[in-house]
Design a protein around this motif. Structure first.
Motif, PDB file in Angstrom:
ATOM      1  N   UNK A 165       0.859  -1.188   0.000  1.00  0.00           N
ATOM      2  CA  UNK A 165       0.000   0.000   0.000  1.00  0.00           C
ATOM      3  C   UNK A 165       0.890   1.230   0.000  1.00  0.00           C
ATOM      4  N   UNK A 166       0.443   2.297  -0.655  1.00  0.00           N
ATOM      5  CA  UNK A 166       1.189   3.553  -0.657  1.00  0.00           C
ATOM      6  C   UNK A 166       0.283   4.654  -0.123  1.00  0.00           C
ATOM      7  N   UNK A 167       0.742   5.356   0.916  1.00  0.00           N
ATOM      8  CA  UNK A 167      -0.085   6.337   1.603  1.00  0.00           C
ATOM      9  C   UNK A 167       0.481   7.745   1.465  1.00  0.00           C
ATOM     10  N   UNK A 168      -0.357   8.720   1.089  1.00  0.00           N
ATOM     11  CA  UNK A 168       0.102  10.106   1.021  1.00  0.00           C
ATOM     12  C   UNK A 168       0.556  10.601   2.396  1.00  0.00           C
ATOM     13  N   UNK A 169       1.419  11.596   2.379  1.00  0.00           N
ATOM     14  CA  UNK A 169       1.948  12.159   3.618  1.00  0.00           C
ATOM     15  C   UNK A 169       1.139  13.392   4.021  1.00  0.00           C
ATOM     16  N   UNK A 170       0.927  13.527   5.304  1.00  0.00           N
ATOM     17  CA  UNK A 170       0.244  14.701   5.848  1.00  0.00           C
ATOM     18  C   UNK A 170       1.095  15.309   6.945  1.00  0.00           C
ATOM     19  N   UNK A 171       0.845  16.579   7.217  1.00  0.00           N
ATOM     20  CA  UNK A 171       1.462  17.230   8.364  1.00  0.00           C
ATOM     21  C   UNK A 171       0.374  17.474   9.397  1.00  0.00           C
ATOM     22  N   UNK A 172       0.702  17.230  10.644  1.00  0.00           N
ATOM     23  CA  UNK A 172      -0.238  17.455  11.741  1.00  0.00           C
ATOM     24  C   UNK A 172       0.147  18.776  12.399  1.00  0.00           C
ATOM     25  N   UNK A 173      -0.831  19.684  12.456  1.00  0.00           N
ATOM     26  CA  UNK A 173      -0.587  21.030  12.973  1.00  0.00           C
ATOM     27  C   UNK A 173      -1.550  21.360  14.099  1.00  0.00           C
ATOM     28  N   UNK A 174      -1.110  22.220  14.990  1.00  0.00           N
ATOM     29  CA  UNK A 174      -2.008  22.799  15.989  1.00  0.00           C
ATOM     30  C   UNK A 174      -3.026  23.687  15.275  1.00  0.00           C
ATOM     31  N   UNK A 175      -4.251  23.752  15.772  1.00  0.00           N
ATOM     32  CA  UNK A 175      -5.241  24.653  15.154  1.00  0.00           C
ATOM     33  C   UNK A 175      -4.811  26.124  15.231  1.00  0.00           C
ATOM     34  N   UNK A 188       8.313  23.403   1.594  1.00  0.00           N
ATOM     35  CA  UNK A 188       8.860  24.758   1.735  1.00  0.00           C
ATOM     36  C   UNK A 188       8.041  25.578   2.734  1.00  0.00           C
ATOM     37  N   UNK A 189       6.722  25.360   2.763  1.00  0.00           N
ATOM     38  CA  UNK A 189       5.874  26.069   3.736  1.00  0.00           C
ATOM     39  C   UNK A 189       6.253  25.703   5.166  1.00  0.00           C
ATOM     40  N   UNK A 190       6.809  24.505   5.346  1.00  0.00           N
ATOM     41  CA  UNK A 190       7.103  23.987   6.685  1.00  0.00           C
ATOM     42  C   UNK A 190       8.580  24.121   7.046  1.00  0.00           C
ATOM     43  N   UNK A 191       9.325  24.864   6.234  1.00  0.00           N
ATOM     44  CA  UNK A 191      10.784  24.895   6.376  1.00  0.00           C
ATOM     45  C   UNK A 191      11.249  25.316   7.761  1.00  0.00           C
ATOM     46  N   UNK A 192      10.508  26.190   8.436  1.00  0.00           N
ATOM     47  CA  UNK A 192      10.957  26.677   9.741  1.00  0.00           C
ATOM     48  C   UNK A 192      10.386  25.935  10.933  1.00  0.00           C
ATOM     49  N   UNK A 193       9.577  24.896  10.681  1.00  0.00           N
ATOM     50  CA  UNK A 193       8.898  24.191  11.774  1.00  0.00           C
ATOM     51  C   UNK A 193       9.698  22.979  12.235  1.00  0.00           C
ATOM     52  N   UNK A 194      10.040  22.896  13.527  1.00  0.00           N
ATOM     53  CA  UNK A 194      10.718  21.697  14.026  1.00  0.00           C
ATOM     54  C   UNK A 194       9.777  20.488  13.971  1.00  0.00           C
ATOM     55  N   UNK A 195      10.329  19.320  13.606  1.00  0.00           N
ATOM     56  CA  UNK A 195       9.534  18.110  13.445  1.00  0.00           C
ATOM     57  C   UNK A 195       9.666  17.242  14.694  1.00  0.00           C
ATOM     58  N   UNK A 218      17.925  20.550  -0.261  1.00  0.00           N
ATOM     59  CA  UNK A 218      19.141  19.956   0.265  1.00  0.00           C
ATOM     60  C   UNK A 218      19.426  20.292   1.708  1.00  0.00           C
ATOM     61  N   UNK A 219      18.672  21.234   2.284  1.00  0.00           N
ATOM     62  CA  UNK A 219      18.884  21.614   3.676  1.00  0.00           C
ATOM     63  C   UNK A 219      18.295  20.612   4.643  1.00  0.00           C
ATOM     64  N   UNK A 220      18.767  20.615   5.888  1.00  0.00           N
ATOM     65  CA  UNK A 220      18.247  19.666   6.874  1.00  0.00           C
ATOM     66  C   UNK A 220      16.866  20.058   7.379  1.00  0.00           C
ATOM     67  N   UNK A 221      16.096  19.054   7.785  1.00  0.00           N
ATOM     68  CA  UNK A 221      14.811  19.319   8.421  1.00  0.00           C
ATOM     69  C   UNK A 221      15.058  19.718   9.875  1.00  0.00           C
TER      70      UNK A 221
END
Length: 305
Positions: A165-175, A188-195, A218-221
């Motif tokens: 099975x192949x599943x799309x990726x999502x980001x979980x965010x605070x409201x 790119x929208x999430x570039x500054x958010x720590x994971x 090429x930059x680190x997450x």
């Protein structure tokens, strides 16, 4: 020889052995007419005369003698092949132990287990619940499970895998996150958010993949808090201490309160796979992969590709 029918060959061999069509019929529990018909059809297929009928029985022609000498080997080979096939099928009866995290597989694990038991008489499929991917790996390595459902990559751990099975990726965010009202986002929208990182993955390679590290440029997450488990990831996201990247199906299976699950359009999908070790019963693993792909629709996508 491609048109040679084994039924016809068996009848001819019985005639050659008994030197009598009547005797061959008795041995094969067939009528004399049926045996005669089989021999004539065999002669027609081969384009030769195999026997000559006499008042005292039958005589084999030179072609008949050649077929009688080699035909018995052909029939014996086919019989032995059939026995091996039945032996393999019979060996499947037993127990297949599948490790799975309920969050990853609850949509199909029970259906798969029921289908396999219905297909293989005598088979018992045991579903062994695992707390997280590292626990699944432990069950495989210590022999407690034959196979497991795991998202890739697992790492270089000496196991085999097949994607089901192949599943799309999502980001979980605070409201309260600035992107919480978006319908989709990019990395790119999430570039500054720590994971946020759950401490349950099986390898550094797996952790990097879950974090989408490195990013497209090429930059680190950015690394966020390391937490014990998935539920802790959600708590950290709710407190705005980071974001979490996860397979979209988890949205329906992991309680998340009012957190936002937003598709990430340029991130790689998560591939869910059957993972197994060398000691696992390969015929059952093959059936397992086929059954899961049928349920998830992955088999059709493979053929379409």
């Amino acid at each position: 020889m491609s048109d040679l029918d084994l039924r016809h060959l068996r009848s001819f061999l019985a005639v050659a052995q008994e030197r009598s069509i009547t005797g061959a019929g008795a041995v094969l529990h067939l009528t004399q007419q049926a045996v005669s018909t089989h021999v004539r059809q065999l002669e027609r297929s081969l384009g030769v005369v195999l026997l000559v009928r006499t008042s005292r029985g039958v005589l084999l022609t030179a072609a008949g003698e050649e077929l009688a000498a080699g035909g018995a080997t052909v029939v014996d080979d086919v019989d032995r092949l059939a026995e091996r096939v039945r032996a393999v099928a019979g060996a499947q009866a037993g127990t297949l132990r599948l490790a799975c995290c309920p969050a990853a597989t609850s949509l199909f694990a029970v259906d798969v287990a029921d289908a396999l038991e219905a297909m293989v008489p005598g088979l018992r499929v045991m579903l062994k619940g695992a707390q997280h991917p590292r626990h699944e790996l432990e069950l495989l390595n210590d022999g407690s499970a034959d196979a497991a459902f795991m998202w890739l990559p697992v790492g270089d751990v000496g196991l085999h895998h097949a994607v089901v099975r192949s599943d799309p990726r999502a980001v979980v965010l605070s409201p309260r996150h600035p992107l919480a009202d978006r319908s989709t986002v990019t990395l790119a929208d999430l570039a500054g958010d720590p994971v946020v990182r759950p401490d349950v993955l099986t390898s550094p390679e797996a952790e990097r993949f879950w974090m989408a590290d490195p990013r497209p440029g090429g930059g680190p997450a950015p690394r966020g808090p390391l937490v014990p488990g998935v539920e802790d990831c959600l708590l950290e996201v709710g407190r705005r201490r980071g974001i979490w990247l996860a397979p979209q199906p988890l949205k329906a299976l992991v309680p998340a309160g009012d957190l936002r699950w937003i598709p990430v359009t340029d991130a790689e999908n998560f591939d869910l796979a059957v993972v197994w070790h060398d000691r696992a019963p390969q015929p059952l693993i093959t059936r397992l992969i086929s059954e899961v792909r049928g349920i998830t629709g992955h088999e059709k996508r493979l053929h379409a590709a």
